[in-house]
Design a protein around this motif. Structure first.
Motif, PDB file in Angstrom:
ATOM      1  N   ARG A 199      22.048  22.040  89.191  1.00  0.00           N
ATOM      2  CA  ARG A 199      20.893  22.460  88.390  1.00  0.00           C
ATOM      3  C   ARG A 199      19.646  21.697  88.835  1.00  0.00           C
ATOM      4  O   ARG A 199      18.563  22.257  88.971  1.00  0.00           O
ATOM      5  CB  ARG A 199      21.140  22.171  86.912  1.00  0.00           C
ATOM      6  N   GLU A 200      19.829  20.410  89.058  1.00  0.00           N
ATOM      7  CA  GLU A 200      18.663  19.595  89.402  1.00  0.00           C
ATOM      8  C   GLU A 200      18.111  19.967  90.766  1.00  0.00           C
ATOM      9  O   GLU A 200      16.897  19.967  90.985  1.00  0.00           O
ATOM     10  CB  GLU A 200      19.047  18.116  89.350  1.00  0.00           C
ATOM     11  N   VAL A 229      19.235  29.067  85.776  1.00  0.00           N
ATOM     12  CA  VAL A 229      20.449  29.333  84.990  1.00  0.00           C
ATOM     13  C   VAL A 229      21.148  30.586  85.500  1.00  0.00           C
ATOM     14  O   VAL A 229      22.358  30.597  85.730  1.00  0.00           O
ATOM     15  CB  VAL A 229      20.094  29.492  83.493  1.00  0.00           C
ATOM     16  N   LEU A 230      20.378  31.652  85.705  1.00  0.00           N
ATOM     17  CA  LEU A 230      20.999  32.927  86.072  1.00  0.00           C
ATOM     18  C   LEU A 230      21.500  32.928  87.518  1.00  0.00           C
ATOM     19  O   LEU A 230      22.619  33.330  87.809  1.00  0.00           O
ATOM     20  CB  LEU A 230      19.999  34.074  85.877  1.00  0.00           C
ATOM     21  N   PRO A 250      12.075  28.283  88.330  1.00  0.00           N
ATOM     22  CA  PRO A 250      11.990  28.225  86.872  1.00  0.00           C
ATOM     23  C   PRO A 250      13.377  28.088  86.252  1.00  0.00           C
ATOM     24  O   PRO A 250      14.363  28.532  86.838  1.00  0.00           O
ATOM     25  CB  PRO A 250      11.354  29.556  86.482  1.00  0.00           C
ATOM     26  N   ASN A 251      13.396  27.548  85.066  1.00  0.00           N
ATOM     27  CA  ASN A 251      14.680  27.242  84.435  1.00  0.00           C
ATOM     28  C   ASN A 251      15.545  28.480  84.241  1.00  0.00           C
ATOM     29  O   ASN A 251      16.734  28.476  84.522  1.00  0.00           O
ATOM     30  CB  ASN A 251      14.416  26.544  83.093  1.00  0.00           C
ATOM     31  N   TRP A 252      14.930  29.574  83.757  1.00  0.00           N
ATOM     32  CA  TRP A 252      15.736  30.773  83.485  1.00  0.00           C
ATOM     33  C   TRP A 252      16.357  31.290  84.770  1.00  0.00           C
ATOM     34  O   TRP A 252      17.488  31.726  84.796  1.00  0.00           O
ATOM     35  CB  TRP A 252      14.895  31.848  82.789  1.00  0.00           C
ATOM     36  N   SER A 264       6.243  28.055  84.324  1.00  0.00           N
ATOM     37  CA  SER A 264       6.966  29.215  83.838  1.00  0.00           C
ATOM     38  C   SER A 264       7.400  29.001  82.395  1.00  0.00           C
ATOM     39  O   SER A 264       8.438  29.493  81.973  1.00  0.00           O
ATOM     40  CB  SER A 264       8.185  29.475  84.713  1.00  0.00           C
ATOM     41  N   ASP A 276      10.509  30.833  80.421  1.00  0.00           N
ATOM     42  CA  ASP A 276      11.612  29.947  80.062  1.00  0.00           C
ATOM     43  C   ASP A 276      11.866  29.960  78.571  1.00  0.00           C
ATOM     44  O   ASP A 276      13.011  30.039  78.119  1.00  0.00           O
ATOM     45  CB  ASP A 276      11.307  28.515  80.520  1.00  0.00           C
ATOM     46  N   PHE A 309      13.476  33.186  77.606  1.00  0.00           N
ATOM     47  CA  PHE A 309      14.870  33.210  78.014  1.00  0.00           C
ATOM     48  C   PHE A 309      15.713  32.401  77.036  1.00  0.00           C
ATOM     49  O   PHE A 309      16.775  32.823  76.584  1.00  0.00           O
ATOM     50  CB  PHE A 309      14.998  32.639  79.426  1.00  0.00           C
ATOM     51  N   LEU A 357      16.027  23.086  90.184  1.00  0.00           N
ATOM     52  CA  LEU A 357      14.767  22.770  89.516  1.00  0.00           C
ATOM     53  C   LEU A 357      13.849  22.000  90.453  1.00  0.00           C
ATOM     54  O   LEU A 357      12.632  22.173  90.441  1.00  0.00           O
ATOM     55  CB  LEU A 357      15.035  21.971  88.238  1.00  0.00           C
ATOM     56  N   GLY A 358      14.445  21.158  91.289  1.00  0.00           N
ATOM     57  CA  GLY A 358      13.657  20.360  92.217  1.00  0.00           C
ATOM     58  C   GLY A 358      12.937  21.209  93.246  1.00  0.00           C
ATOM     59  O   GLY A 358      11.905  20.806  93.779  1.00  0.00           O
ATOM     60  N   GLU A 380      23.951  25.533  78.124  1.00  0.00           N
ATOM     61  CA  GLU A 380      22.726  25.100  78.794  1.00  0.00           C
ATOM     62  C   GLU A 380      21.663  24.568  77.831  1.00  0.00           C
ATOM     63  O   GLU A 380      20.876  23.702  78.184  1.00  0.00           O
ATOM     64  CB  GLU A 380      22.122  26.263  79.587  1.00  0.00           C
ATOM     65  N   PHE A 381      21.603  25.162  76.641  1.00  0.00           N
ATOM     66  CA  PHE A 381      20.509  24.778  75.745  1.00  0.00           C
ATOM     67  C   PHE A 381      20.978  23.989  74.536  1.00  0.00           C
ATOM     68  O   PHE A 381      20.325  23.068  74.101  1.00  0.00           O
ATOM     69  CB  PHE A 381      19.754  26.023  75.277  1.00  0.00           C
ATOM     70  N   GLY A 390      11.538  23.870  92.487  1.00  0.00           N
ATOM     71  CA  GLY A 390      10.493  24.584  91.777  1.00  0.00           C
ATOM     72  C   GLY A 390      10.950  25.890  91.172  1.00  0.00           C
ATOM     73  O   GLY A 390      10.136  26.715  90.769  1.00  0.00           O
ATOM     74  N   ARG A 438      31.988  16.442  87.561  1.00  0.00           N
ATOM     75  CA  ARG A 438      30.630  16.014  87.881  1.00  0.00           C
ATOM     76  C   ARG A 438      30.546  14.492  87.997  1.00  0.00           C
ATOM     77  O   ARG A 438      30.135  13.794  87.069  1.00  0.00           O
ATOM     78  CB  ARG A 438      29.619  16.543  86.868  1.00  0.00           C
ATOM     79  N   PRO A 453      28.389  21.171  88.185  1.00  0.00           N
ATOM     80  CA  PRO A 453      27.815  19.823  88.227  1.00  0.00           C
ATOM     81  C   PRO A 453      26.304  19.842  87.971  1.00  0.00           C
ATOM     82  O   PRO A 453      25.612  20.799  88.320  1.00  0.00           O
ATOM     83  CB  PRO A 453      28.095  19.358  89.654  1.00  0.00           C
ATOM     84  N   HIS A 454      25.809  18.762  87.392  1.00  0.00           N
ATOM     85  CA  HIS A 454      24.388  18.668  87.091  1.00  0.00           C
ATOM     86  C   HIS A 454      23.528  18.688  88.339  1.00  0.00           C
ATOM     87  O   HIS A 454      22.413  19.179  88.323  1.00  0.00           O
ATOM     88  CB  HIS A 454      24.110  17.384  86.307  1.00  0.00           C
ATOM     89  N   SER A 455      24.076  18.144  89.416  1.00  0.00           N
ATOM     90  CA  SER A 455      23.265  18.051  90.635  1.00  0.00           C
ATOM     91  C   SER A 455      22.818  19.436  91.095  1.00  0.00           C
ATOM     92  O   SER A 455      21.728  19.587  91.650  1.00  0.00           O
ATOM     93  CB  SER A 455      24.070  17.357  91.722  1.00  0.00           C
TER      94      SER A 455
END
Lengths: 291, 343
Positions: A176-177, A190-191, A185-187, B39, B43, B46, A180-181, A102-103, A183, B9, A172-174
């Protein structure tokens, strides 16, 4: 004018013969590989099942010469060691996998971590045992279940890291997006989204690592040491199934050999069950539906 | 496991290329969304936590190396490089030479490779190129199972089944036919260098064959089709189209198997015979680096003895790290960038 090459009959025969010979050799080697496996399993079932009884699961080892006795303490001990190992190895391993997928994707650091994890996977388990002996046992001045759990735990880390990463990369990326879309938070995304989508595969990785360390003996020799008696304390030496099998197998007593076979059967069943479970989970994984 | 990422993907948003086109994780949408939220602290925390987990891999390697070096400094200073060339191992009189163990480890691993390499390549060829579809699943499951059996169970089987078979049926034939080489001679105990090599071969087979399969699968199908279209037989197709393209990866797989064989402890300890001698006869008992650790580590009474054992562990650590790193690089060189083929 293009020259016409006419292969002789001998030449053709030689090519066909080579083809047949190669096929035969490949089939033969498959048979030779499968044979010892079948032999090991058949013998294990035969010897193990005939030695297995209720006492095996309920009693502790008897002294030499007395018949009977079991490995109840070793089974419980293995359970404790594996629980401790999982508590250490699983979070760190999954965390590492999340970082890689992820990072750190594409960075030099991530490549290096991935490479190091692969190399660490190949470090002999007995070397891990020595390192943990020096790190944990020597300062404490006694062998302990805790040291055994740490040794097994760090052995789980590289396997889990690599499989977690591989599984997360398939999400797939969709997905994740979308998270995020909304609202999130990223963490949290991911979880709760990425990791959750990939969870069948991640669980597979954890189970494979678990199955691998469940049979490890070498790192426990100088950490958990083994114990003939009941002990569930983390500060004391503790019995473990593979250790007990080893001690009994190299002993000169028939009665102990019998118990070693029974122990080996129980250990194998434990491992095969988890591997089969893993295959069942992965072949009907959630991921297939999302692609 | 080889996964085809592009297949999973397909819905990458087709945005105008950004400066970060190289990092696929950062699409423009994602970067925007990430910079917007409030956040940021959690973030970042994390992210650091995950980075820490990733870095723990380095910490583990570092701790192992550090502890081994610290533990062996006594003999490192006292014997230096002579430690690895000394042939006497006599803790009572304070003589420590690791050569018998190095010899045992190398020879038993070599025997294992000689037996396992042709078999595992044959198995990989059968599974990828020849096997009828319904057989492929069960067979690969069986070989995976071979990898899941614990070392100590292999050892148990080797003591009670393999060693007697070798003693009664195989070794007499070897002594009779190849006795003139000096490699096979009495006394014939069953346990010894050869038994250790055979059980190691069985144990490294699944590793070599599964990696060889992976490498062979990554050879594009068009290569096979091109060779076949020129009128090659199936074996010629495998030899020219597949093996020639995959050879670096296969060498990597073999080296990886070697790495596993070098460090294998329990099964070897149980059948190698545990005698620190350097003899040519493969049927006589020997000793290996890992098994001397398993047997003597808890008994090491004085600090020089312990330090000598830790130094053997350090040598084993360095050797296996080098061997594994080399193998990984070779396997990567082949599988990286190669399109995965649905098998």
């Amino acid at each position: 004018m293009p020259s016409r090459y006419q292969p002789s009959a001998l030449h053709r025969f030689r090519r066909i013969a080579a083809n047949q010979l190669a096929s035969a050799l490949a089939i033969a080697s498959t048979v030779i590989v499968v044979a010892p496996l079948v032999a090991i399993f058949a013998y294990l079932l035969f010897k193990g099942a005939s030695s297995l009884n209720l006492a095996f699961f309920t009693q502790t080892p008897k002294p030499v010469g007395e018949p009977g006795g079991g490995m109840a303490n070793a089974i419980v001990g293995s359970g404790i060691l594996l629980a401790l190992a999982s508590a250490i190895g699983v979070p760190i391993g999954i965390g590492g996998g999340i970082y890689l997928a992820e990072f750190g994707r594409g960075t030099r650091l991530a490549n290096f971590i991935r490479f190091t994890a692969d190399v660490l996977n190949g470090v002999p388990s007995i070397v891990m045992g020595i390192a943990i002996y020096a790190l944990v046992v020597l300062p404490q001045k006694h062998f302990s279940a805790f040291a055994g759990g740490v040794a097994l735990g760090i052995m789980m880390v590289p396997t889990i890291t690599r499989t977690t990463e591989e599984m997360l990369l398939m999400v797939p990326h969709s997905v994740r997006e979308a998270a995020l879309g909304l609202g999130v938070p990223n963490w949290r995304s991911v979880l709760s989204i990425t990791l959750k989508t990939a969870s069948p595969g991640v669980i597979t990785g954890c189970m494979l690592a678990f199955a691998r360390v469940a049979g490890e003996t070498a790192p426990l020799l100088f950490t958990a040491l083994g114990n003939e008696f009941w002990s569930t304390s983390l500060g004391e030496p503790i019995a473990a199934l593979p250790l007990q099998i080893y001690v009994y197998a190299i002993s000169p007593y028939n009665e102990w050999h019998r118990l070693a076979w029974a122990g080996a059967l129980v250990l194998i069943l434990l491992i095969v069950l988890s591997v089969a479970l893993v295959r069942y989970v992965t072949t009907r994984g959630v991921l297939k539906g999302t692609a | 496991m080889a996964f085809n990422l592009e297949e999973v993907r397909p819905s990458r948003p087709s945005l105008p290329p950004t400066a970060e086109a190289d990092a696929p994780a950062q699409s423009a949408i994602r970067a925007y969304l990430l910079s917007r939220g409030n956040s940021a602290v959690s973030d970042a925390a994390f992210r650091w936590l995950m980075l820490l987990s990733g870095l723990s891999i380095f910490a583990i390697i570092g701790i192992i190396a550090g502890e081994l070096i610290a533990g062996s400094r006594l003999t490192l200073a006292k014997f230096g490089l002579h430690f690895f060339f000394g042939t006497a191992w006599d803790p009572v009189s304070g003589h420590y030479g690791a050569l018998p163990f190095i010899y045992g480890t190398l020879v038993s691993s070599l025997i294992a490779l000689i037996i396992a390499v042709p078999l595992s390549i044959g198995l990989a060829i059968f599974l990828t190129e020849m096997c009828p579809k319904p057989l492929r699943g069960p067979l690969s499951f069986l070989t995976e199972l071979l990898a899941a059996i614990p070392s100590v169970v292999y050892g148990l089987w080797a003591i009670f089944v393999l060693a007697p078979i070798l003693r009664d049926h195989v070794n007499p034939v070897l002594i009779h036919l190849l006795g003139w080489t000096g490699l096979f001679a009495k006394p014939n105990f069953g346990i010894g260098m050869l038994a250790a090599g055979v059980i190691l071969a069985i144990m490294i087979l699944p590793i070599i064959s599964s990696l060889t399969r992976e490498v062979m699968i990554s050879v594009p199908r068009s290569q096979r089709e091109a060779v076949l279209a020129l009128g090659a037989t199936r074996w010629e197709m495998i030899r020219m189209g597949v093996l020639r393209n995959a050879r670096i990866g296969i060498v990597g797989a073999i080296i990886l198997g070697l790495g596993r064989a070098l460090g294998e402890t329990m099964a070897v300890t149980m059948v190698i015979g545990n005698r620190p001698d350097i003899v040519k006869n493969l049927l006589s008992p020997a000793y290996s680096m890992a098994s001397v650790l398993a047997n003597e580590f808890t008994e090491a009474a004085d600090s020089t003895y312990l330090s000598a054992l830790v130094e053997i562990g350090l040598a084993l650590f360095i050797i296996t790290i080098l061997v594994n790193a080399l193998a990984r690089l070779l396997v990567w060189a082949v599988t990286r960038g190669a399109p995965a083929r649905a098998s």
